[in-house]
Design a protein around this motif. Structure first.
Motif, PDB file in Angstrom:
ATOM      1  N   GLY A  20       0.790  -1.235   0.000  1.00  0.00           N
ATOM      2  CA  GLY A  20       0.000   0.000   0.000  1.00  0.00           C
ATOM      3  C   GLY A  20       0.814   1.271   0.000  1.00  0.00           C
ATOM      4  O   GLY A  20       0.365   2.307  -0.496  1.00  0.00           O
ATOM      5  N   ASP A  21       2.052   1.245   0.553  1.00  0.00           N
ATOM      6  CA  ASP A  21       2.881   2.451   0.649  1.00  0.00           C
ATOM      7  C   ASP A  21       3.941   2.519  -0.450  1.00  0.00           C
ATOM      8  O   ASP A  21       4.967   3.182  -0.286  1.00  0.00           O
ATOM      9  CB  ASP A  21       3.568   2.519   2.017  1.00  0.00           C
ATOM     10  CG  ASP A  21       2.571   2.781   3.142  1.00  0.00           C
ATOM     11  OD1 ASP A  21       1.540   3.405   2.864  1.00  0.00           O
ATOM     12  OD2 ASP A  21       2.836   2.359   4.278  1.00  0.00           O
ATOM     13  N   ALA A  22       3.712   1.841  -1.564  1.00  0.00           N
ATOM     14  CA  ALA A  22       4.701   1.825  -2.647  1.00  0.00           C
ATOM     15  C   ALA A  22       4.942   3.231  -3.208  1.00  0.00           C
ATOM     16  O   ALA A  22       6.064   3.584  -3.561  1.00  0.00           O
ATOM     17  CB  ALA A  22       4.248   0.891  -3.765  1.00  0.00           C
ATOM     18  N   ASP A  23       3.882   4.044  -3.285  1.00  0.00           N
ATOM     19  CA  ASP A  23       4.033   5.398  -3.826  1.00  0.00           C
ATOM     20  C   ASP A  23       4.960   6.244  -2.961  1.00  0.00           C
ATOM     21  O   ASP A  23       5.744   7.053  -3.472  1.00  0.00           O
ATOM     22  CB  ASP A  23       2.661   6.089  -3.917  1.00  0.00           C
ATOM     23  CG  ASP A  23       1.795   5.499  -5.019  1.00  0.00           C
ATOM     24  OD1 ASP A  23       2.324   4.682  -5.797  1.00  0.00           O
ATOM     25  OD2 ASP A  23       0.608   5.842  -5.089  1.00  0.00           O
ATOM     26  N   LEU A  24       4.883   6.058  -1.623  1.00  0.00           N
ATOM     27  CA  LEU A  24       5.739   6.808  -0.705  1.00  0.00           C
ATOM     28  C   LEU A  24       7.203   6.432  -0.916  1.00  0.00           C
ATOM     29  O   LEU A  24       8.091   7.288  -0.922  1.00  0.00           O
ATOM     30  CB  LEU A  24       5.322   6.524   0.742  1.00  0.00           C
ATOM     31  CG  LEU A  24       6.057   7.301   1.840  1.00  0.00           C
ATOM     32  CD1 LEU A  24       5.836   8.794   1.681  1.00  0.00           C
ATOM     33  CD2 LEU A  24       5.603   6.828   3.212  1.00  0.00           C
ATOM     34  N   SER A  25       7.459   5.146  -1.104  1.00  0.00           N
ATOM     35  CA  SER A  25       8.826   4.691  -1.352  1.00  0.00           C
ATOM     36  C   SER A  25       9.342   5.210  -2.683  1.00  0.00           C
ATOM     37  O   SER A  25      10.511   5.560  -2.818  1.00  0.00           O
ATOM     38  CB  SER A  25       8.874   3.157  -1.328  1.00  0.00           C
ATOM     39  OG  SER A  25      10.189   2.687  -1.462  1.00  0.00           O
ATOM     40  N   GLU A  26       8.473   5.279  -3.686  1.00  0.00           N
ATOM     41  CA  GLU A  26       8.875   5.812  -4.990  1.00  0.00           C
ATOM     42  C   GLU A  26       9.247   7.285  -4.890  1.00  0.00           C
ATOM     43  O   GLU A  26      10.140   7.763  -5.590  1.00  0.00           O
ATOM     44  CB  GLU A  26       7.732   5.635  -5.998  1.00  0.00           C
ATOM     45  CG  GLU A  26       7.542   4.201  -6.472  1.00  0.00           C
ATOM     46  CD  GLU A  26       8.700   3.710  -7.309  1.00  0.00           C
ATOM     47  OE1 GLU A  26       9.464   4.538  -7.823  1.00  0.00           O
ATOM     48  OE2 GLU A  26       8.850   2.488  -7.442  1.00  0.00           O
ATOM     49  N   ALA A  27       8.572   8.029  -4.003  1.00  0.00           N
ATOM     50  CA  ALA A  27       8.887   9.447  -3.816  1.00  0.00           C
ATOM     51  C   ALA A  27      10.301   9.617  -3.264  1.00  0.00           C
ATOM     52  O   ALA A  27      11.035  10.525  -3.658  1.00  0.00           O
ATOM     53  CB  ALA A  27       7.870  10.082  -2.867  1.00  0.00           C
ATOM     54  N   ASP A  28      10.720   8.732  -2.338  1.00  0.00           N
ATOM     55  CA  ASP A  28      12.079   8.795  -1.797  1.00  0.00           C
ATOM     56  C   ASP A  28      13.109   8.554  -2.895  1.00  0.00           C
ATOM     57  O   ASP A  28      14.130   9.247  -2.976  1.00  0.00           O
ATOM     58  CB  ASP A  28      12.256   7.747  -0.691  1.00  0.00           C
ATOM     59  CG  ASP A  28      11.466   8.096   0.559  1.00  0.00           C
ATOM     60  OD1 ASP A  28      11.160   9.293   0.738  1.00  0.00           O
ATOM     61  OD2 ASP A  28      11.153   7.194   1.349  1.00  0.00           O
ATOM     62  N   ARG A  29      12.853   7.580  -3.737  1.00  0.00           N
ATOM     63  CA  ARG A  29      13.786   7.273  -4.825  1.00  0.00           C
ATOM     64  C   ARG A  29      13.845   8.417  -5.840  1.00  0.00           C
ATOM     65  O   ARG A  29      14.905   8.739  -6.365  1.00  0.00           O
ATOM     66  CB  ARG A  29      13.363   5.983  -5.521  1.00  0.00           C
ATOM     67  CG  ARG A  29      13.665   4.740  -4.706  1.00  0.00           C
ATOM     68  CD  ARG A  29      12.988   3.505  -5.292  1.00  0.00           C
ATOM     69  NE  ARG A  29      13.407   2.294  -4.599  1.00  0.00           N
ATOM     70  CZ  ARG A  29      12.970   1.911  -3.414  1.00  0.00           C
ATOM     71  NH1 ARG A  29      12.094   2.667  -2.779  1.00  0.00           N
ATOM     72  NH2 ARG A  29      13.398   0.798  -2.842  1.00  0.00           N
ATOM     73  N   ALA A  30      12.697   9.029  -6.113  1.00  0.00           N
ATOM     74  CA  ALA A  30      12.661  10.126  -7.078  1.00  0.00           C
ATOM     75  C   ALA A  30      13.489  11.313  -6.596  1.00  0.00           C
ATOM     76  O   ALA A  30      14.128  11.999  -7.386  1.00  0.00           O
ATOM     77  CB  ALA A  30      11.209  10.556  -7.316  1.00  0.00           C
ATOM     78  N   ARG A  31      13.520  11.535  -5.287  1.00  0.00           N
ATOM     79  CA  ARG A  31      14.308  12.632  -4.742  1.00  0.00           C
ATOM     80  C   ARG A  31      15.790  12.409  -4.972  1.00  0.00           C
ATOM     81  O   ARG A  31      16.541  13.347  -5.260  1.00  0.00           O
ATOM     82  CB  ARG A  31      14.026  12.771  -3.238  1.00  0.00           C
ATOM     83  CG  ARG A  31      14.763  13.942  -2.577  1.00  0.00           C
ATOM     84  CD  ARG A  31      14.688  13.893  -1.075  1.00  0.00           C
ATOM     85  NE  ARG A  31      15.344  12.721  -0.535  1.00  0.00           N
ATOM     86  CZ  ARG A  31      14.717  11.705   0.025  1.00  0.00           C
ATOM     87  NH1 ARG A  31      13.402  11.708   0.106  1.00  0.00           N
ATOM     88  NH2 ARG A  31      15.383  10.665   0.492  1.00  0.00           N
ATOM     89  N   GLU A  32      16.236  11.172  -4.857  1.00  0.00           N
ATOM     90  CA  GLU A  32      17.653  10.866  -5.020  1.00  0.00           C
ATOM     91  C   GLU A  32      18.070  10.845  -6.482  1.00  0.00           C
ATOM     92  O   GLU A  32      19.184  11.254  -6.813  1.00  0.00           O
ATOM     93  CB  GLU A  32      17.972   9.515  -4.370  1.00  0.00           C
ATOM     94  CG  GLU A  32      17.801   9.524  -2.854  1.00  0.00           C
ATOM     95  CD  GLU A  32      18.063   8.172  -2.241  1.00  0.00           C
ATOM     96  OE1 GLU A  32      18.513   7.257  -2.979  1.00  0.00           O
ATOM     97  OE2 GLU A  32      17.817   8.003  -1.032  1.00  0.00           O
ATOM     98  N   THR A  33      17.210  10.356  -7.353  1.00  0.00           N
ATOM     99  CA  THR A  33      17.575  10.215  -8.763  1.00  0.00           C
ATOM    100  C   THR A  33      17.311  11.461  -9.581  1.00  0.00           C
ATOM    101  O   THR A  33      17.861  11.619 -10.674  1.00  0.00           O
ATOM    102  CB  THR A  33      16.801   9.051  -9.401  1.00  0.00           C
ATOM    103  OG1 THR A  33      15.384   9.326  -9.346  1.00  0.00           O
ATOM    104  CG2 THR A  33      17.088   7.746  -8.675  1.00  0.00           C
TER     105      THR A  33
END
Length: 331
Positions: free
Chosen positions: A224-237
């Motif tokens: 359910g929290d996959a979108d939140l994890s994707e936001a963290d990755r987007a910040r780094e990349t």
């Protein structure tokens, strides 16, 4: 492992992960600021309309120049490692000679794109203190050619037949500091890493590995929290955040280490491997460490070590603060 033991094992892994997460909280705050500055992001909310908002790239330039230094050092060294026989001979009597093993290793490192991996790991260590990688292997498709003889006399011929086969290849996988949870005490009781994995890939892994519980995996749903994890990755990349709706993803937590009884301190499972999906279901283990060296396949190293510290410090911690001060002065 009995069904009665599973709830405790699940609770234990989630508890020690929470312990590690608390121990690295300040480090992760610094990492986020470093990655933000590397991506040229700066807070201009205090500015009035029409005021200058220029961003300086000192952190990015310093990171890339240091990264290139490490890569160039490897390129200039030539043979930067050597394989020798343990008895200090030239390998007479060995099935595989040391020089042959070194050639094979060079081939494997080239196939795994080791040179680029060193650059990525260095960049990760400069911005986030620890460079964390998984050293492992995968089976990849490889065609197999065989000669088939047919006929006799003038009708004799040889046909080349092609069949599907697989071969093992070396792989290096970078692990984000956000997804790495070491024992904060430094005693190496456990190491945990997490990742988002497509459900269809997890099912494929389970088909080839009998240690996974296929029944539990087949009943998993997208985290359910996959979108939140994707936001963290987007910040780094620096990439825009994506929200894949048509590919279910599962949060996979891998535990390596020892499980102890929290009441008696007795060891329940020593040097074991356990995998949890979506923080709720055990899909593998705990099983004995299957690797021949009896360690896990994670390699973590700080570019700048600090005594008694698991995480060390990042070179860009100070550089980022200086960069932000220069931005304010420049504007």
């Amino acid at each position: 492992m009995t069904e009665e033991e599973k709830p405790y094992a699940l609770r234990y892994v989630l508890a020690v992960r929470g312990e590690s997460e608390m121990g690295k909280k300040n480090r992760m705050d610094l990492n986020r600021d470093n990655y933000s500055m590397y991506q040229l992001e700066h807070d201009f909310s205090h500015k009035m309309k029409g005021q200058s908002k220029e961003v300086l790239s000192k952190t990015r330039n310093a990171t890339e120049s240091s990264k290139a230094f490490f890569q160039q050092a490897l390129a200039d060294l030539g043979d930067w490692y050597r394989v020798t026989a343990r008895d200090e001979t030239d390998g007479i009597g060995m099935l595989i000679k040391p020089e042959e093993m070194q050639k094979l290793m060079n081939y494997m490192l080239g196939r795994a794109n080791y040179f680029s991996h060193v650059g990525a790991s260095t960049q990760s260590g400069l911005l986030g203190s620890l460079a964390v990688s998984r050293v492992h292997g995968v089976l990849v498709p490889k065609p197999k050619f065989t000669a088939k003889k047919e006929g006799k006399g003038s009708k004799y011929k040889v046909n080349v037949m092609v069949s599907d086969d697989t071969t093992w290849e070396l792989r290096f996988t970078d692990i984000r500091q956000e997804d790495y949870f070491p024992d904060p005490s430094g005693s190496s009781l456990f190491e945990i890493d997490e990742c988002l994995m497509d459900l269809h890939l997890l099912k494929k892994i389970a088909e080839d590995d009998e240690d996974y519980d296929k029944t539990v995996i087949n009943g998993l749903k997208s985290w359910g929290d996959a979108d939140l994890s994707e936001a963290d990755r987007a910040r780094e990349t620096g990439q825009n955040q994506s929200a894949p709706r048509m590919r279910p993803r599962v949060k996979v937590t891998n535990f390596y280490g020892t499980i102890v009884d929290d009441a008696t301190g007795d060891i329940i499972h020593e040097n074991c491997v356990l995998t949890i999906a979506n923080d709720s279901d055990i899909i593998r283990g705990p099983i004995e460490n299957p690797l021949w060296h009896q360690k896990n396949d994670i390699v973590a190293a700080a570019l700048i070590e600090v005594s008694h510290s698991v995480w060390g410090v990042a070179m860009m911690d100070a550089g980022t603060k200086h960069n932000r001060s220069l931005i304010e002065l420049f504007n």
